[in-house]
Design an enzyme around this catalytic site. Structure first.
Site: not given
Ligand code: PLP
Length: 424
Positions: A165, A250, A279
């Protein structure tokens, strides 16, 4: 609900009285109905209207208190309504909030220096959301592949994992393995290869001379709090070095102390060439994200290659700097490690027969229930008992409370979980 004075329009009311009276006047049911009528239905929220938050606690319109174990999907490390961050915002608003990257500002300069040093990397490309940070990493990796590694034009491949994700843009959902995320949204961007998560042999087999980068979450949070086998992160680093491939972690969800260290890659000393963060960087208040990396990679960007109107703004910069300072000074990493171990021990001690597995690191914990458990009913019981949590994929309930949660609040979380399973 008190009727609006006849002479007053919606807009006039806002200017004359501010928005607080209107917020206070709406009942929980009115809020839900208005949201469903005017908002697209791309979320399925809990039937809960949150009106107030403080640390790890929130309250609904009738004054019922809940412990927040979603924590805005790990964004709320600093908790709700942080007084420190609020003071910083109020002070900064007197000076400058958004200037754009068309000019230089000291706040953004300090932010980029602070974040690069915090990540033990060299340079920062500021953005707003996690998905934008990932898109930025993808563009950096591709440009590095063509201009530094020498991959033929338009041939660069990025290796990603099943059940990943990384966000919701069309490029990102295009390399998701979750049908629900991508159905009806194609055609998708080519150039991604999906391999099983946690399998180092599959990783090595997938690398070709056209591989630009490996993009992975060190723990798959949204995928169900999946922790790869020991040694996988270090092996990924080793393989990337061996084949001249960029390692991109990530850490949008795992970063900033969530797993008991500043970053999850530190559990195996697998330092990346690029990392996507977001975040909690915005203190749970503003969207602040970034791609952070080594000079050799970050320097491939030249003016016009990438940008964002709000990415790198003075208000977000001071909030992020203060958020980072609080994480350091109050040892959020140690806190998350110790509280996470305590929570894990207490949960395992409940010996819940309906639970298949409890797994996690720091304050990123998942409770996976047996296939035959009615997880919808269980979710409702959690809420009824004053605990906010939701399923990630695979029947796994997430526990990602604010890192400022207290020990006694954690004890309450455990007893609410026990009570809910008992009632199931
Ligand atoms: N990467 C990871 C591992 C995430 O958990 C999330 C969101 O939950 C994202 C990227 C995407 O972040 P955003 O919702 O701020 O675009």
């Amino acid at each position: 609900m008190a009727a609006l004075p006849e002479t007053s329009t919606f807009w006039q009311q806002i200017l004359d009285h501010g928005i607080r009276p209107m917020v206070k006047n709406l009942s929980d049911n009115e809020v839900i109905a208005m949201t469903e009528k005017y908002g697209t239905h791309n979320y399925k929220p809990l039937l809960l209207n949150v009106v107030q938050g403080d640390g790890a606690e929130v309250w609904d319109g009738s004054g019922t208190r809940y412990l927040d174990c979603i924590g805005a999907y790990s964004a709320l490390a600093h908790g709700h309504s942080s007084k420190l961050l609020a003071e910083v915002i109020v002070e900064q608003l007197d000076h400058l909030s958004v200037a754009s990257r068309a000019v230089y500002t000291s706040e953004v300069a300090l932010f980029m220096k602070g974040l690069a040093e915090y990540c033990d990397l060299d340079m920062v490309c500021p953005m707003n959301t996690g998905a934008e940070a990932i898109e930025t990493c993808i563009k950096l990796a591709r440009k590095w592949a063509y201009t530094v590694k020498g991959i033929p034009d338009n041939q660069a491949e990025i290796i990603v994992c099943e059940d990943n994700f990384h966000g919701r843009t069309t490029t990102i959902v295009g390399f998701s393995s979750e049908p629900g995320y991508k159905e009806h949204f194609g055609p998708f961007t080519p150039g991604f290869k999906i391999i099983p998560f946690g399998d180092a042999s599959a990783l090595e087999a997938a690398i070709t001379s056209n591989t630009a980068a490996l993009l992975i979450e060190p723990i798959q949070a949204e995928g169900g709090i999946i922790i790869p086998p020991d040694g996988y992160l270090a092996k990924a680093r080793e393989l990337c070095d061996k084949h001249n491939v960029l390692l991109i972690w990530d850490e949008v969800q795992t970063g900033f102390c969530r797993t008991g260290k500043r970053f999850a890659w530190q559990h195996e000393n697998a330092k990346p060439d690029l990392v996507a963060v977001g975040k909690p960087l915005g203190g749970g208040i503003l969207p602040v994200s970034a791609a952070v990396g080594t000079k050799a990679v970050m320097e491939v960007f030249s003016p016009g290659d990438h940008g964002s109107t709000f990415g790198g703004n003075p208000l977000g910069a001071v909030v992020a700097l203060t958020a980072l300072a609080q994480m350091e000074v109050e040892d959020f990493a140690g806190r998350s490690r110790d509280l996470g171990e305590r929570l894990m021990k207490d949960l395992l001690g409940l010996n819940l027969s309906q639970v298949k597995e409890i797994r996690g690191r720091g304050l990123l914990i998942g409770i996976e229930v047996n296939e035959d458990v009615d997880s919808v009913k269980l979710g409702k019981l959690f809420l009824k008992n004053g605990l906010i949590t939701k399923e990630t994929r695979h029947k796994t309930f997430r526990l990602t409370p604010p890192i400022v949660i207290s020990e006694s609040q954690l004890d309450e979380v455990v007893s609410k979980i026990k009570m809910s399973f008992d009632q199931l």
